[in-house]
Design a protein around this motif. Structure first.
Motif, short mmCIF file in Angstrom:
data_model
loop_
_atom_site.label_atom_id
_atom_site.label_comp_id
_atom_site.label_asym_id
_atom_site.label_seq_id
_atom_site.Cartn_x
_atom_site.Cartn_y
_atom_site.Cartn_z
N PHE A 144 -16.56 46.35 24.18
CA PHE A 144 -16.68 46.71 22.77
C PHE A 144 -18.04 47.33 22.44
N GLY A 145 -18.81 47.64 23.45
CA GLY A 145 -20.12 48.25 23.22
C GLY A 145 -21.12 47.29 22.62
N LEU A 146 -20.89 45.99 22.81
CA LEU A 146 -21.79 44.97 22.27
C LEU A 146 -22.74 44.49 23.36
N THR A 153 -17.66 44.86 14.79
CA THR A 153 -17.00 45.86 15.62
C THR A 153 -15.56 45.98 15.10
N ARG A 154 -14.69 46.61 15.86
CA ARG A 154 -13.29 46.74 15.48
C ARG A 154 -12.42 46.42 16.69
N PRO A 193 -10.56 47.55 21.91
CA PRO A 193 -11.30 48.28 20.86
C PRO A 193 -10.44 49.36 20.22
N ASP A 194 -10.52 49.49 18.91
CA ASP A 194 -9.77 50.52 18.22
C ASP A 194 -10.00 51.90 18.82
N ALA A 195 -11.26 52.19 19.14
CA ALA A 195 -11.63 53.54 19.57
C ALA A 195 -10.93 53.95 20.87
N ARG A 196 -10.49 52.98 21.66
CA ARG A 196 -9.88 53.32 22.95
C ARG A 196 -8.40 53.62 22.85
#
Length: 303
Positions: free
Chosen positions: A289-291, A245-246, A100-103
């Protein structure tokens, strides 16, 4: 000290991900670096950030002692002929895994760092010997000086410069992707995918677009090959739903089939067309991914 360590988590995770090619392994490496920092850090050694990178590098080098490297399907063999069997799946540790991009990305520095977590770039890094890989990431991605890199790796500036030159020469070239992807393109792609509109879906692909489906080595090159496979199959993904998502600096989607988590789809876009589709057939990636694991759960999350 916990707060001080956490301030470096995203940067360290990004570094370890580029080294290891797996988000799961990167997080394990960072956690091990944090544990070692708790035991060994002395302010007299210098800044905490440098010590953490020293520890993380050692952890990664230890983890990379095995002979195999992670790869993409395109690195493992020629493109398949439409109609060819998928073959046997390879184990998870053979594949460059999505993240994930956020990580791994610093929101303040996205333009610089996005290209350096693309699947193609991370896969290319896996061709380099581990220490060369570390030098290239530290110098060219994280912009450390030769002196800083030499101190971290317990070597000389001359050795660092030599390693960097060799690493750059060995690193395969990769085409740049669009920094900003047209939301209209993504909306048309989603609509065509969910309705199994082959003509529209294929029209959004570049003529040399690639498509792959880890854990299978089977992959396709070219718009017409994708058209042939889509038309020749029994519409196995008809009725799918995509939730955005990203991943790896690119737009991505959780694909739900019959309401259940099915695959993570990553799109690479250049020149306003899709140039790469990577479909990870692993629902186990969804929580990362929080999905949610069902489409109904996704709908509740979006409300």
């Amino acid at each position: 000290m916990t707060t001080d360590l956490e301030a470096h988590r995203a940067e360290l995770t990004g570094y370890c991900y580029r080294m290891l090619g797996s988000g799961f392994e990167a997080e394990d490496a960072v956690q091990e670096a944090f544990v070692r920092a708790w035991r060994t850090y002395d302010p007299g050694r210098g800044p905490l950030r440098s010590w953490l990178f020293h520890l993380a590098t050692n952890v990664c080098l230890d983890m990379l002692r095995g002979p195999q490297r992670r790869a993409r399907a395109m690195d493992l063999g020629p493109a398949a002929v439409p109609g060819a069997a998928l073959g046997e799946p390879l184990p998870e540790n053979r594949w460059v895994q999505p993240v994930p991009d956020a990580r791994v990305l610093d929101p303040a520095d996205l333009a610089v760092t996005r290209e350096t977590i693309r699947l193609a770039f991370v896969a290319a890094l896996q061709h380099l010997p581990p220490r060369q890989r570390a030098v290239l990431i530290l110098r060219d991605v994280l912009k450390w000086s030769a002196a800083e890199t030499a101190a971290l790796l317990d070597t000389t500036v001359t050795s660092v410069n030599s390693s960097l030159q060799r690493a750059r020469a060995r690193l395969p070239a990769s085409e740049p992707l669009d920094e900003e992807v047209d939301e209209g393109l993504l909306a048309r792609y989603v609509a065509a995918f969910e309705s199994y509109d082959v003509d529209t879906l294929v029209s959004l692909l570049h003529e040399d677009a690639t498509s792959s489906m880890p854990p299978f080595t089977w992959w396709l090159r070219g718009r017409e090959a994708s058209r042939a496979v889509l038309l020749g199959s029994d519409a196995p993904c008809a009725g799918s739903r995509l939730v955005p998502t990203r991943a790896n600096g690119c737009p991505a989607f959780g694909q739900y089939l019959k309401g259940e988590a099915f695959a993570l789809l990553i799109l690479e876009v250049a020149g306003g067309l899709v140039v790469g589709q990577t479909t990870y057939l692993d629902p186990g990636l969804f929580p990362v991914f929080g999905l949610p694991m069902s489409f109904e759960g996704a709908l509740r999350t979006e409300r």
